[in-house]
Scaffold this motif. Structure first.
Motif, PDB file in Angstrom:
ATOM      1  N   GLU A 141      -0.583  -5.525   4.192  1.00 52.75           N
ATOM      2  CA  GLU A 141      -1.261  -4.073   3.826  1.00 52.75           C
ATOM      3  C   GLU A 141      -0.323  -3.197   5.115  1.00 52.75           C
ATOM      4  OE1 GLU A 141      -4.987  -3.428   2.804  1.00 52.75           O
ATOM      5  OE2 GLU A 141      -5.008  -5.237   1.475  1.00 52.75           O
ATOM      6  N   LYS A 142      -0.499  -3.781   6.239  1.00 56.31           N
ATOM      7  CA  LYS A 142       0.377  -3.134   7.475  1.00 56.31           C
ATOM      8  C   LYS A 142       1.710  -2.618   6.948  1.00 56.31           C
ATOM      9  CE  LYS A 142       1.068  -3.178  12.350  1.00 56.31           C
ATOM     10  NZ  LYS A 142       1.016  -4.135  13.317  1.00 56.31           N
ATOM     11  N   LEU A 143       2.402  -3.553   6.448  1.00 54.11           N
ATOM     12  CA  LEU A 143       3.960  -3.149   6.207  1.00 54.11           C
ATOM     13  C   LEU A 143       4.052  -2.482   4.958  1.00 54.11           C
ATOM     14  CD1 LEU A 143       5.545  -6.779   6.449  1.00 54.11           C
ATOM     15  CD2 LEU A 143       6.018  -4.937   8.034  1.00 54.11           C
ATOM     16  N   GLU A 144       2.872  -2.363   4.072  1.00 53.92           N
ATOM     17  CA  GLU A 144       2.941  -1.484   2.702  1.00 53.92           C
ATOM     18  C   GLU A 144       2.658  -0.035   3.398  1.00 53.92           C
ATOM     19  OE1 GLU A 144       1.480  -4.553  -0.588  1.00 53.92           O
ATOM     20  OE2 GLU A 144       0.106  -3.412   0.461  1.00 53.92           O
ATOM     21  N   ASN A 145       1.568  -0.108   4.345  1.00 48.54           N
ATOM     22  CA  ASN A 145       1.213   1.262   4.986  1.00 48.54           C
ATOM     23  C   ASN A 145       2.250   2.007   5.767  1.00 48.54           C
ATOM     24  OD1 ASN A 145      -1.152   1.169   3.333  1.00 48.54           O
ATOM     25  ND2 ASN A 145      -2.257   0.165   5.162  1.00 48.54           N
ATOM     26  N   ALA A 146       3.360   1.285   6.132  1.00 45.24           N
ATOM     27  CA  ALA A 146       4.452   1.685   7.132  1.00 45.24           C
ATOM     28  C   ALA A 146       5.010   2.930   6.555  1.00 45.24           C
ATOM     29  CB  ALA A 146       5.427   0.747   7.729  1.00 45.24           C
ATOM     30  N   ALA A 147       5.887   3.827   7.286  1.00 43.06           N
ATOM     31  CA  ALA A 147       6.697   4.679   6.947  1.00 43.06           C
ATOM     32  C   ALA A 147       7.977   4.133   6.353  1.00 43.06           C
ATOM     33  CB  ALA A 147       6.955   5.736   8.078  1.00 43.06           C
ATOM     34  N   VAL A 148       8.487   3.114   6.489  1.00 43.06           N
ATOM     35  CA  VAL A 148       9.767   2.576   6.104  1.00 43.06           C
ATOM     36  C   VAL A 148       9.499   1.207   5.147  1.00 43.06           C
ATOM     37  CG1 VAL A 148      11.867   1.540   7.022  1.00 43.06           C
ATOM     38  CG2 VAL A 148      10.919   3.507   8.063  1.00 43.06           C
ATOM     39  N   ASN A 149      10.282   1.204   3.984  1.00 43.74           N
ATOM     40  CA  ASN A 149       9.933   0.174   3.328  1.00 43.74           C
ATOM     41  C   ASN A 149      10.781  -0.986   4.026  1.00 43.74           C
ATOM     42  OD1 ASN A 149      10.730  -2.186   1.480  1.00 43.74           O
ATOM     43  ND2 ASN A 149      10.948  -0.849  -0.075  1.00 43.74           N
ATOM     44  N   PRO A 150      10.042  -2.231   4.374  1.00 42.04           N
ATOM     45  CA  PRO A 150      10.728  -3.191   5.141  1.00 42.04           C
ATOM     46  C   PRO A 150      11.869  -4.344   4.590  1.00 42.04           C
ATOM     47  CG  PRO A 150       8.673  -3.859   4.478  1.00 42.04           C
ATOM     48  CD  PRO A 150       8.759  -2.459   4.192  1.00 42.04           C
ATOM     49  N   PHE A 151      11.559  -3.958   3.199  1.00 41.18           N
ATOM     50  CA  PHE A 151      12.779  -4.694   2.530  1.00 41.18           C
ATOM     51  C   PHE A 151      14.143  -3.896   2.346  1.00 41.18           C
ATOM     52  CE2 PHE A 151       8.759  -6.372   0.669  1.00 41.18           C
ATOM     53  CZ  PHE A 151       8.941  -7.805   0.953  1.00 41.18           C
TER      54      PHE A 151
ATOM     55  N   TYR B 142       6.064   6.227  -4.003  1.00 42.61           N
ATOM     56  CA  TYR B 142       5.612   5.114  -3.650  1.00 42.61           C
ATOM     57  C   TYR B 142       4.076   5.128  -3.273  1.00 42.61           C
ATOM     58  CZ  TYR B 142       4.631   1.259  -0.402  1.00 42.61           C
ATOM     59  OH  TYR B 142       4.025   0.046  -0.062  1.00 42.61           O
ATOM     60  N   GLN B 143       3.835   6.079  -2.454  1.00 42.99           N
ATOM     61  CA  GLN B 143       2.298   6.339  -1.696  1.00 42.99           C
ATOM     62  C   GLN B 143       1.374   6.348  -2.816  1.00 42.99           C
ATOM     63  OE1 GLN B 143       1.800   5.660   1.296  1.00 42.99           O
ATOM     64  NE2 GLN B 143       3.896   5.785   1.964  1.00 42.99           N
ATOM     65  N   LYS B 144       1.645   7.209  -4.035  1.00 44.13           N
ATOM     66  CA  LYS B 144       0.757   7.518  -5.212  1.00 44.13           C
ATOM     67  C   LYS B 144       0.663   6.153  -5.895  1.00 44.13           C
ATOM     68  CE  LYS B 144       0.327  10.531  -9.059  1.00 44.13           C
ATOM     69  NZ  LYS B 144      -0.810  11.399  -8.768  1.00 44.13           N
ATOM     70  N   ILE B 145       1.943   5.464  -6.117  1.00 47.46           N
ATOM     71  CA  ILE B 145       1.707   4.062  -6.878  1.00 47.46           C
ATOM     72  C   ILE B 145       0.956   3.109  -5.968  1.00 47.46           C
ATOM     73  CG2 ILE B 145       3.071   2.344  -7.464  1.00 47.46           C
ATOM     74  CD1 ILE B 145       5.292   4.235  -8.294  1.00 47.46           C
ATOM     75  N   LEU B 146       1.035   3.045  -4.782  1.00 45.80           N
ATOM     76  CA  LEU B 146       0.330   2.466  -3.785  1.00 45.80           C
ATOM     77  C   LEU B 146      -1.128   2.515  -3.891  1.00 45.80           C
ATOM     78  CD1 LEU B 146       0.164  -0.063  -1.704  1.00 45.80           C
ATOM     79  CD2 LEU B 146       0.697   1.681  -0.070  1.00 45.80           C
ATOM     80  N   GLU B 147      -1.693   3.833  -3.929  1.00 44.29           N
ATOM     81  CA  GLU B 147      -2.907   4.183  -4.402  1.00 44.29           C
ATOM     82  C   GLU B 147      -3.460   3.580  -5.499  1.00 44.29           C
ATOM     83  OE1 GLU B 147      -4.529   8.218  -4.126  1.00 44.29           O
ATOM     84  OE2 GLU B 147      -2.918   8.782  -2.448  1.00 44.29           O
ATOM     85  N   GLY B 148      -2.778   3.479  -6.433  1.00 43.18           N
ATOM     86  CA  GLY B 148      -3.319   2.925  -7.819  1.00 43.18           C
ATOM     87  C   GLY B 148      -3.189   1.588  -7.883  1.00 43.18           C
ATOM     88  N   ARG B 149      -2.143   0.955  -7.088  1.00 41.78           N
ATOM     89  CA  ARG B 149      -2.110  -0.608  -7.117  1.00 41.78           C
ATOM     90  C   ARG B 149      -3.474  -1.207  -6.376  1.00 41.78           C
ATOM     91  NH1 ARG B 149       2.943  -2.176  -3.710  1.00 41.78           N
ATOM     92  NH2 ARG B 149       1.540  -4.066  -3.609  1.00 41.78           N
ATOM     93  N   ARG B 150      -3.864  -0.441  -5.258  1.00 44.16           N
ATOM     94  CA  ARG B 150      -5.141  -0.673  -4.402  1.00 44.16           C
ATOM     95  C   ARG B 150      -6.425  -0.597  -5.216  1.00 44.16           C
ATOM     96  NH1 ARG B 150      -2.843   0.473   1.340  1.00 44.16           N
ATOM     97  NH2 ARG B 150      -1.530  -1.129   1.406  1.00 44.16           N
ATOM     98  N   LYS B 151      -6.423   0.076  -6.384  1.00 48.71           N
ATOM     99  CA  LYS B 151      -7.430   0.284  -7.093  1.00 48.71           C
ATOM    100  C   LYS B 151      -7.796  -1.147  -8.119  1.00 48.71           C
ATOM    101  CE  LYS B 151      -7.655   5.226  -6.736  1.00 48.71           C
ATOM    102  NZ  LYS B 151      -7.604   6.506  -7.163  1.00 48.71           N
ATOM    103  N   LEU B 152      -6.682  -1.797  -8.576  1.00 53.29           N
ATOM    104  CA  LEU B 152      -6.361  -2.741  -9.496  1.00 53.29           C
ATOM    105  C   LEU B 152      -7.475  -4.051  -8.963  1.00 53.29           C
ATOM    106  CD1 LEU B 152      -2.770  -3.093 -10.208  1.00 53.29           C
ATOM    107  CD2 LEU B 152      -4.800  -2.019 -11.848  1.00 53.29           C
TER     108      LEU B 152
END
Length: 125
Positions: free
Chosen positions: A35-45, A54-64
């Motif tokens: 989650e620390k990597l997912e919350n960072a400003a830069v995509n580590p991949f 991405y931030q909006k999608i991440l919000e939705g992912r975290r509700k699953l």
């Protein structure tokens, strides 16, 4: 391949940003580390800045539902050779579990990929 977000972990950009994964040990990561990597400003991949989309999608992912069980899932993967996962439609099995594994297995550092198969039953009348 460079424009395919599902193969982003294989891009050269991901190899350049391997430092983001420094200190992570494949098959021994935690949900908190991911989650620390997912919350960072830069995509580590990819080494690219995460977009507002991405931030909006991440919000939705975290509700699953599967998100609440991320650490439990990782513990099962770390302690077992095989894991069979069963869950309701829409719980995030197909979309989230491969991402959880990408942050845990770190396949891009070894030139590997994560595959997600979807066995289906055909409904009969």
């Amino acid at each position: 391949m460079s424009d395919n977000p599902y193969l982003a972990h294989l891009n050269e950009g991901g190899k350049k940003d391997a430092d983001a994964f420094n200190g992570l040990i494949p098959r021994k990561t935690t949900a908190e580390q991911a989650e620390k990597l997912e919350n960072a400003a830069v995509n580590p991949f990819t080494g690219k800045t995460f977009s507002a989309k991405y931030q909006k999608i991440l919000e939705g992912r975290r509700k699953l539902p599967v998100h609440a069980k991320r650490q439990e899932f990782l513990d099962m993967v770390h302690n077992n050779q095989f894991v069979v996962l069963v869950g309701e439609t829409g719980s995030g099995k197909t979309t989230q579990i491969p991402q959880f594994l990408a942050y845990d297995e770190l396949p891009h550092l070894k030139g590997k990929m994560i595959a997600c198969t979807q066995p289906r039953r055909v409904a009969a009348c």
